[in-house]
Design a protein around this motif. Structure first.
Motif, PDB file in Angstrom:
ATOM      1  N   HIS A 271       0.836  -1.208   0.000  1.00  0.00           N
ATOM      2  CA  HIS A 271       0.000   0.000   0.000  1.00  0.00           C
ATOM      3  C   HIS A 271       0.869   1.257   0.000  1.00  0.00           C
ATOM      4  N   ASP A 273       0.862   4.940   2.012  1.00  0.00           N
ATOM      5  CA  ASP A 273       0.262   5.471   3.236  1.00  0.00           C
ATOM      6  C   ASP A 273      -0.578   6.710   2.947  1.00  0.00           C
ATOM      7  N   GLN A 284       8.319   8.332   3.010  1.00  0.00           N
ATOM      8  CA  GLN A 284       8.092   7.706   4.314  1.00  0.00           C
ATOM      9  C   GLN A 284       9.411   7.180   4.882  1.00  0.00           C
ATOM     10  N   HIS A 418       4.547  -0.390  -0.048  1.00  0.00           N
ATOM     11  CA  HIS A 418       5.164  -1.196   1.009  1.00  0.00           C
ATOM     12  C   HIS A 418       4.101  -2.039   1.695  1.00  0.00           C
TER      13      HIS A 418
HETATM   14 ZN    ZN Z   1       2.158   1.774   5.621  1.00  0.00          ZN
END
Ligand code: ZN
Ligand code: OGA
Ligand code: ZN
Length: 454
Positions: A271, A273, A284, A418
């Motif tokens: 996915h 985030d 991220q 991820h």
């Molecule tokens: Zn995540």
């Protein structure tokens, strides 16, 4: 709150002025030597994988540039609308008069410390022409006397860097955003890495790390102390953390009454985030403070742009569906005693004006059950999404990596999807700290370093 914002704005302004001063010294001396060499490597890496559609053709970029150029001649072109410069090193470029006048570098037209144009559009005569054009300093300068009485000088280097030709424009583009290099499972053999202690101390290492992040979208930072607060430490070298309703940083651990599936021990499908935010976090960081020592807890990472290129080449119709159907994503809950209700709408694959993928919003967990499309389009959309998912899940198109304690995986959140394999709580705790950065700050820092750290 007000005061902080005010202070931050002022601090931001100070920083801007300082960065611009560094740029001035660069512009009057040489042009990006070592950094541009780095660009060349990345361009050719990009071109090696540029067989699919959508990838901007970078052409034969000459990222070397010249430390210093001189003019062989400078005169009006045949239509008397542009300055025609023939370079001593060979080649010719044309510079329109209106652009030259607009970009006069004298202190009354251009502020020397803010590096901002002072000329107003009101004062700009679109039909301005010179009364004389004179080469000076053995071809290092050109002097222009304008019909309105104004006098301008331009250095050969300054003009050469801004020449209206593909090589110069590609060089600038490479500085603005280095070309991306797309990857599949082979990345595991040469996983981009950086060392946390080096990043804190060494500007060249920091530059290399930030540039790699733009190119590959993923870097593993190792040797980070295994305690919380390290993402803050690293962020201080780059800019500011981007806060969300989960805070400035967030703790990924198996929690009682979790408000996010990540805060359980279950597996997480690949996915991106927070697609429910209008401004999806760009980058991220996940710092592994304690790793799960039993089986499970590995991360799964995929370059979704690479998967997107496969999708468009094999199923252009499905690619089209995913780029044109708007999907709702939401997040409702309570964090730190505060209620939140985030909701936004965007396509799963978003493309820019040039047709390149610019963002992938893939998150099955927080995709809304409200779907603002017509009923007859729903089945086709699921079919397209499932094909995209199968490409991502193909072992050739993702990597599995179990973080070591002290690793921080840093990745482009809207490009590198991820996931996480589930784990059994009985075998001990797993503890990560996460945070987000924004590209504007990361790229800005990389560019400043590109000029000053070499
Ligand atoms: Zn995540
Ligand atoms: C998350 C997440 C991955 C992990 O917190 O959003 O995806 O390894 N975590 O726990
Ligand atoms: Zn001027």
């Amino acid at each position: 709150m007000q005061a902080t914002r005010h202070l931050m704005t002022r601090a931001g302004h100070c920083l801007r002025v300082r960065a611009r001063l560094a740029l001035t010294s660069h512009l009057t001396t040489t042009s990006l030597p070592a950094a541009q060499n780095m660009c060349i490597r990345e361009v050719s890496m990009g071109q090696a994988v540029a067989s699919q559609h959508l990838i901007r053709d970078s052409g034969n970029q000459d990222c070397l540039g010249k430390a210093s150029v001189t003019m062989h001649s400078a005169a009006a072109n045949s239509t008397s609308t542009m300055l025609q410069v023939c370079w001593a090193e060979g080649g010719m470029d044309l510079f329109p008069y209106v652009w030259l006048r607009d970009n006069c570098q004298c202190p009354s037209c251009f502020h020397p410390t803010t590096l901002s144009r002072k000329i107003s559009m009101e004062d700009l005569n679109l039909d301005i022409i010179p009364t004389s054009i004179q080469m000076a300093n053995g071809g290092e300068m050109v002097e222009i006397q304008w019909l309105d009485g104004h006098f301008s000088t331009y250095s050969a280097n300054w003009l050469h860097e801004r020449a209206f030709n593909k090589a110069s424009q590609d060089r600038r583009d490479c500085f603005r955003r280095p070309p991306q290099s797309f990857w599949g499972s082979e990345l595991l053999e040469s996983l981009p890495r950086a060392s946390f202690p080096e990043l804190l101390e060494d500007n060249v290492a920091l530059f290399t790390f930030l540039q790699q992040l733009e190119v590959t979208g993923l870097v593993v930072v190792s040797d980070t102390p295994c305690c919380s607060g390290q993402i803050h430490q690293l962020s201080k070298r780059v800019g500011y953390l981007m806060p969300t309703h989960y805070g400035e940083t967030f703790t990924v651990q198996n929690k009682i009454n979790a408000n996010n599936l990540a805060y359980t021990s279950s597996s997480l499908d690949m996915h991106s985030d927070q697609p429910f935010l209008t401004h999806v976090p760009d980058i991220q960081l996940l710092h592994c403070i304690t790793q799960y020592h039993g089986e499970g807890g590995e991360n799964v990472l995929a370059d979704s742009y690479h998967a997107g290129h496969i999708l468009v080449s094999q199923h252009p119709d499905k690619f089209h569906i995913l780029t044109t159907t708007l999907v709702d994503f939401y997040d409702v809950g309570l964090e730190d005693g505060k209620e939140y209700f985030a909701l936004d709408r965007k396509p799963v694959i978003s493309v820019n004006h040039e047709g390149n993928i610019q963002q992938v919003n893939f998150n099955t967990m927080v995709r809304d059950s409200f779907f603002m499309t017509s009923a007859d389009k729903v089945a086709g959309w699921y079919d397209a999404l499932s094909t995209f998912y199968r490409i991502l899940k193909d072992p050739q198109n993702h990597i599995e990596y179990k973080m070591n304690e002290g690793d921080i995986i840093v990745f482009d959140n809207t490009r590198v999807l991820h996931g996480r394999k589930g784990y059994e709580m009985a075998h001990g705790d797993r503890h990560l700290e996460g945070g987000y950065w924004e590209w504007d700050q990361v790229r800005s820092r990389r560019r400043s370093l590109q000029i000053t750290a070499h």
